[in-house]
Design an enzyme around this catalytic site. Structure first.
Site, PDB file in Angstrom:
ATOM      1  CG  ASN A 194      -4.026   6.717   2.962  1.00 16.53           C
ATOM      2  OD1 ASN A 194      -5.142   6.193   2.413  1.00 16.53           O
ATOM      3  ND2 ASN A 194      -3.388   5.682   3.650  1.00 16.53           N
ATOM      4  CG  ASP A 215      -2.047  -0.936   1.142  1.00 14.40           C
ATOM      5  OD1 ASP A 215      -2.282  -1.485   0.050  1.00 14.40           O
ATOM      6  OD2 ASP A 215      -2.696  -1.201   2.111  1.00 14.40           O
ATOM      7  N   GLY A 216       2.077   1.106   0.583  1.00 16.01           N
ATOM      8  CA  GLY A 216       2.930   2.247   0.471  1.00 16.01           C
ATOM      9  C   GLY A 216       3.376   2.784  -0.818  1.00 16.01           C
ATOM     10  NE  ARG A 235       8.443   7.163  -5.430  1.00 18.16           N
ATOM     11  CZ  ARG A 235       9.066   6.728  -6.419  1.00 18.16           C
ATOM     12  NH1 ARG A 235       9.149   5.403  -6.653  1.00 18.16           N
ATOM     13  NH2 ARG A 235       9.917   7.640  -7.027  1.00 18.16           N
ATOM     14  CB  THR A 241      -8.711   1.536   6.052  1.00 17.11           C
ATOM     15  OG1 THR A 241      -8.174   1.730   4.978  1.00 17.11           O
ATOM     16  CG2 THR A 241     -10.213   1.222   6.099  1.00 17.11           C
ATOM     17  N   GLY A 242      -6.223   3.697   7.642  1.00 20.80           N
ATOM     18  CA  GLY A 242      -5.004   3.802   8.117  1.00 20.80           C
ATOM     19  C   GLY A 242      -4.719   4.469   9.473  1.00 20.80           C
ATOM     20  CE1 TYR A 243      -1.854   7.985  14.051  1.00 23.43           C
ATOM     21  CE2 TYR A 243      -0.799   9.540  12.799  1.00 23.43           C
ATOM     22  CZ  TYR A 243      -0.913   8.919  13.949  1.00 23.43           C
ATOM     23  OH  TYR A 243      -0.259   9.759  15.156  1.00 23.43           O
ATOM     24  CG  LEU A 264      -9.069   1.288  11.870  1.00 21.90           C
ATOM     25  CD1 LEU A 264     -10.536   1.324  11.876  1.00 21.90           C
ATOM     26  CD2 LEU A 264      -8.667   0.225  10.708  1.00 21.90           C
ATOM     27  CD  GLN A 294       6.820   9.532   2.263  1.00 22.20           C
ATOM     28  OE1 GLN A 294       7.831   9.889   2.104  1.00 22.20           O
ATOM     29  NE2 GLN A 294       6.154   8.505   2.633  1.00 22.20           N
TER      30      GLN A 294
END
Length: 284
Positions: free
Chosen positions: A138, A60-61, A65, A179-181, A183, A239
């Protein structure tokens, strides 16, 4: 027809998969372009002129990008998973040729994902200020520095003051970033069809602060208070924003002017990924 590859060069399998896919496409007279290696050229842009499809090969990273390289151009992106979760990706390496072929003829489902337009204001040594502008698919995150000091900051939405918070930070995410940070900080999982923003305090020192959602037209402002002389760091999709030498004093976040187009199997792909990644129901 032109395809841009964005592989995770650090993963040998992803780099080799990209080479095989490039040979296959060139045999079919499809032009192939390559994004630069992020480790060797961390700030180098990719040539996206006349690109019809972007293929991310990694986790996913790597797809995030690819999204940064595309920005607001609305070039379709598909991800082949060589990572751990593969929440945003379209399929596995053994499906790669079939999926790319389907993408090139327009047979994959296109999911339009809202983006963020981020401005962070910094204070310079001479007391003047400067501004940095960033894209995110995100989220934008405010976090404390290495000292771990509590940050004091004010949150406002479209000119309306919400609260003064004390805590580890604050996350403003899209539905994709929910659904990332966001969550991990206690926010809700939000369907990609939602075009507003998800606002989540990180470890607030109060029982009252809760996550909340905004409308697509809202503008979220986070202003650092002078009440505590704490370190503060800003990030866009993980980033860092800024050079680390100047103190961030305010972040302004709004919906981006255009969306990211993610290709997947169907409109059910999001919920299938939620079930697989967060509820452990793969294959059910």
């Amino acid at each position: 027809m032109k395809v841009l590859f964005v592989p995770n060069y650090s993963r040998e399998a992803a780099a080799e998969g990209a080479r095989q896919l490039a040979e296959w496409l060139e045999e079919q007279n499809v032009e192939v372009a390559w994004a630069p290696d992020k480790k060797l050229f961390p700030n180098a842009p990719a040539d996206t002129e006349d690109v019809n499809l972007v293929v991310s090969l990694g986790g996913d990273g790597t797809l995030l990008r690819a999204a940064r390289l595309v920005g607001y151009q609305e070039i379709p992106i598909m991800g082949i998973s060589y990572g751990h979760l593969g929440f945003l990706t379209c399929g596995e390496p053994d499906e790669m040729f079939k999926l790319v072929e389907a993408a090139l003829v327009g047979e994959l489902h296109a999911s339009k994902r809202a983006t963020l337009d981020i401005e962070v204001e910094f204070e310079q040594e001479d007391d003047s200020t400067c501004m940095e502008h960033h894209f995110a698919l995100n989220d934008m995150a405010l976090t404390h520095g290495a000292r771990g000091d509590m940050i004091v900051f004010d949150v406002a939405v479209s000119g309306h003051h919400i609260d003064r918070l004390r805590g580890d930070g604050f996350v403003v995410s899209t539905a994709t970033g929910s659904t990332g940070y966001a969550l991990a900080a206690g926010g809700p999982i939000v369907t990609p069809e939602f075009k507003g923003m998800v606002c989540v305090p990180v470890a607030p020192h109060t029982l009252m602060a809760r996550a909340f959602l905004t409308s697509p037209s809202d503008v979220v402002e986070i202003t650092i208070s002078d009440e505590r002389n704490a370190d503060r760091l800003f990030y866009a999709d993980g980033q860092p924003i800024g050079d680390g030498k100047h103190r961030g004093i305010k972040a302004t976040v709004r919906r981006g002017p255009s969306d990211i187009i993610l290709l997947d199997h169907s409109s059910r792909s999001f919920y299938e990924s939620v079930s697989r990644v967060f509820y452990g129901k793969a294959g059910q």
